[in-house]
Write a protein that holds these residues in place. Structure first.
Motif, mmCIF file in Angstrom:
data_model
loop_
_atom_site.group_PDB
_atom_site.id
_atom_site.type_symbol
_atom_site.label_atom_id
_atom_site.label_comp_id
_atom_site.label_asym_id
_atom_site.label_seq_id
_atom_site.Cartn_x
_atom_site.Cartn_y
_atom_site.Cartn_z
ATOM 1 N N ALA A 153 9.806 7.282 8.698
ATOM 2 C CA ALA A 153 10.714 7.011 7.575
ATOM 3 C C ALA A 153 10.551 5.576 7.072
ATOM 4 C CB ALA A 153 12.151 7.262 7.996
ATOM 5 N N GLU A 154 10.446 4.624 7.984
ATOM 6 C CA GLU A 154 10.263 3.229 7.577
ATOM 7 C C GLU A 154 8.943 3.048 6.827
ATOM 8 O OE1 GLU A 154 10.576 0.903 11.107
ATOM 9 O OE2 GLU A 154 12.775 0.957 11.162
ATOM 10 N N PHE A 155 7.909 3.748 7.279
ATOM 11 C CA PHE A 155 6.627 3.650 6.586
ATOM 12 C C PHE A 155 6.714 4.235 5.182
ATOM 13 C CE2 PHE A 155 2.421 5.745 5.748
ATOM 14 C CZ PHE A 155 1.779 4.587 5.348
ATOM 15 N N LEU A 156 7.428 5.359 5.028
ATOM 16 C CA LEU A 156 7.611 5.959 3.706
ATOM 17 C C LEU A 156 8.299 4.983 2.759
ATOM 18 C CD1 LEU A 156 7.599 8.305 1.707
ATOM 19 C CD2 LEU A 156 9.662 9.189 2.808
ATOM 20 N N ALA A 157 9.307 4.267 3.254
ATOM 21 C CA ALA A 157 10.050 3.328 2.409
ATOM 22 C C ALA A 157 9.210 2.125 2.011
ATOM 23 C CB ALA A 157 11.309 2.865 3.146
ATOM 24 N N LYS A 158 8.274 1.709 2.863
ATOM 25 C CA LYS A 158 7.494 0.492 2.622
ATOM 26 C C LYS A 158 6.142 0.750 1.960
ATOM 27 C CE LYS A 158 9.496 -1.960 6.588
ATOM 28 N NZ LYS A 158 9.193 -2.563 7.910
ATOM 29 N N SER A 159 5.656 1.971 2.018
ATOM 30 C CA SER A 159 4.320 2.274 1.502
ATOM 31 C C SER A 159 4.234 2.008 -0.001
ATOM 32 C CB SER A 159 3.975 3.736 1.797
ATOM 33 O OG SER A 159 2.739 4.078 1.202
ATOM 34 N N LYS A 160 3.096 1.491 -0.432
ATOM 35 C CA LYS A 160 2.865 1.194 -1.852
ATOM 36 C C LYS A 160 2.002 2.254 -2.521
ATOM 37 C CE LYS A 160 5.034 -2.676 -1.260
ATOM 38 N NZ LYS A 160 6.446 -2.795 -1.714
ATOM 39 N N SER A 161 1.552 3.238 -1.757
ATOM 40 C CA SER A 161 0.673 4.268 -2.307
ATOM 41 C C SER A 161 1.444 5.578 -2.439
ATOM 42 C CB SER A 161 -0.539 4.475 -1.389
ATOM 43 O OG SER A 161 -1.219 5.672 -1.705
ATOM 44 N N GLU A 162 1.540 6.086 -3.663
ATOM 45 C CA GLU A 162 2.258 7.342 -3.884
ATOM 46 C C GLU A 162 1.552 8.508 -3.195
ATOM 47 O OE1 GLU A 162 3.182 8.168 -7.920
ATOM 48 O OE2 GLU A 162 4.475 6.392 -8.147
#
Length: 443
Positions: A153-162
């Motif tokens: 979940a944290e990675f989903l919130a921080k990721s810059k790639s759709e």
């Protein structure tokens, strides 16, 4: 006793493994390129044939090197793709167990949290976690027991790639299904994502929440506040998903009332919030063009739109909204000269209530006055363009009280013809108690 052909195959395997063991980083990168090109899509038996029944010997070397170099990020994408060939192969359960026994899940989750690792490498880690999760319930539980939901979940919130975020959504959706022991943990993790600053993460979380909601069946109370907060977004794709989720939630009895109360409350922002805006306007004229993006006004407009959607969808919900003073709040929003979209959407929603409930039509007419009401009736969508400040003040300060008017005229569930029958409009207009109420408002 082995045949000459088998001895030759074993000799080639040993030679290949020795080449790997002696190779430096660049040479190993070339070996991985060749392995990926040659073995993509092969089944487990085909891999065993390729490696003379010794494929596990190469896999253990890949997993060992992964644990050594994953923090540096070098050659990580190729390495993860190579491991994926083993784990995603048909009949690859043995390879999967071997990978998990050396801490493969924890390594993949740690990769997601490393700042120096490239987005492409993390995407490959997510794909590997998808393969593991899709292998069965016990593997989904292993990911969750390794604090995987939080890391993902944290990675989903921080990721810059759709594109990467969409891969994460697929993983979370997999963890929701067929995982009764930890599906609530995934559900709460999705709710926790709603306040994040990434619009794409919000959109995907809302989409997955709708699926999770149907799987779990029960509702966590915190979802109401979180989804209402998301209505303050400037991104229409996020707002759309929020409204779709609200349409699902309103069918659950124990959250319908707080959800509808919250929506009506958003129509009339608190004085504290709007005074902050007024202070900024008075002290700095540069913020004036930005007032259209003030979250409370965005929420106000979205709430007006959502109320219209819910009311048109189910007249029983529309009746509940009447008892929550929705007409008063919609008219107040129509008088908000600081945000034209709030005025437009509130006006369109009020149009539905006026056309559906004669008591609302009569009270709206009396509160607005004949001239303003005619402007509203003729073109509610563009009413905000034709109003002057005095008319806006009339709307913003309205005292319309539909629940009280309904009680005064003895409207109840057992006698609701006044609400729906156009032939009863004259009765509303001639109700003595309603006339008294009108006189009090004028005073």
């Amino acid at each position: 006793m082995t045949s000459t052909k088998e001895q030759a195959a074993i000799s080639r395997l040993l030679s290949f493994l020795q080449e790997w063991d002696r190779a430096d980083r660049v040479a190993r990168s070339h070996i991985l390129d060749s392995f990926i090109a040659t073995n993509q899509g092969k089944t487990a038996p085909e891999l065993e044939q390729e490696f003379s029944q010794g494929a596990s010997l190469f896999l253990v070397r890949l997993t060992t090197w992964l644990r050594i170099i994953y923090m540096t990020g070098s050659c990580l994408e190729k390495l993860l793709r190579s491991i994926n060939i083993f784990l995603s192969a048909v009949s690859s359960n043995r390879y999967l167990i071997e990978f998990l026994e050396v801490g493969g899940v924890l390594t993949l989750l740690q990769i997601l949290g490393l700042e120096n690792v490239k987005e492409e490498d993390k995407k490959e880690a997510i794909k590997l976690l998808q393969v593991i999760a899709n292998s069965g319930r016990k593997f989904k539980e292993l990911i969750c027991e390794s604090y995987g939901v939080r890391s993902i979940a944290e990675f989903l919130a921080k990721s810059k790639s759709e594109e990467t975020q969409e891969e994460v959504q697929v993983l979370l959706d997999s963890l929701v299904h067929g995982n009764p022991k930890y599906q609530n943990q995934v559900y709460k993790g999705l709710i926790a994502l709603l306040p994040c600053t990434s619009p794409k993460a919000q959109q995907l979380s809302l989409q997955t929440l709708r699926t999770a909601q149907s799987v779990i069946g029960t509702i966590h109370p915190s979802i109401v506040e979180c989804v209402l907060m998301v209505l303050g977004t400037m991104h229409l794709e996020v707002q759309y998903e929020a409204i779709e989720l609200i349409k699902d939630l309103v069918d659950y009895d124990h959250v319908r009332l707080p959800l509808l109360q919250g929506l009506v409350a958003l129509l009339t922002p608190s004085v504290k919030e709007t005074s902050k805006l007024q202070h900024k306007i008075l002290t700095d004229t540069s913020v004036l063009p930005l007032t259209i993006h003030l979250p409370v006004f965005l929420q106000q407009a979205a709430a007006a739109k959502t109320i219209g959607v819910l009311a048109r969808r189910d007249v029983r919900v529309a009746e509940e909204l009447l008892h929550l003073h929705v007409v008063h709040s919609l008219m107040t929003a129509m008088g908000n000269m600081d945000h034209s979209n709030s005025q437009r959407l509130a006006s369109l929603t009020l149009q539905f209530f006026v056309q559906t409930f004669p008591v609302v039509e009569e009270l709206a007419r009396r509160s607005m006055g004949e001239d303003l009401y005619q402007l509203f009736s003729s073109n509610p969508e563009n009413l905000y363009l034709q109003m002057d400040n005095v008319q806006a003040d009339i709307l913003a300060s309205n005292k319309v009280n539909v629940p009280k008017a309904m009680r005064l005229c003895s409207i109840s569930k057992s006698n609701s013809s006044l609400l729906f029958g156009p032939e009863d409009a004259d009765h509303v207009a001639s109700c003595p108690d309603l006339e008294e109420e009108d006189k009090e408002q004028k005073k």
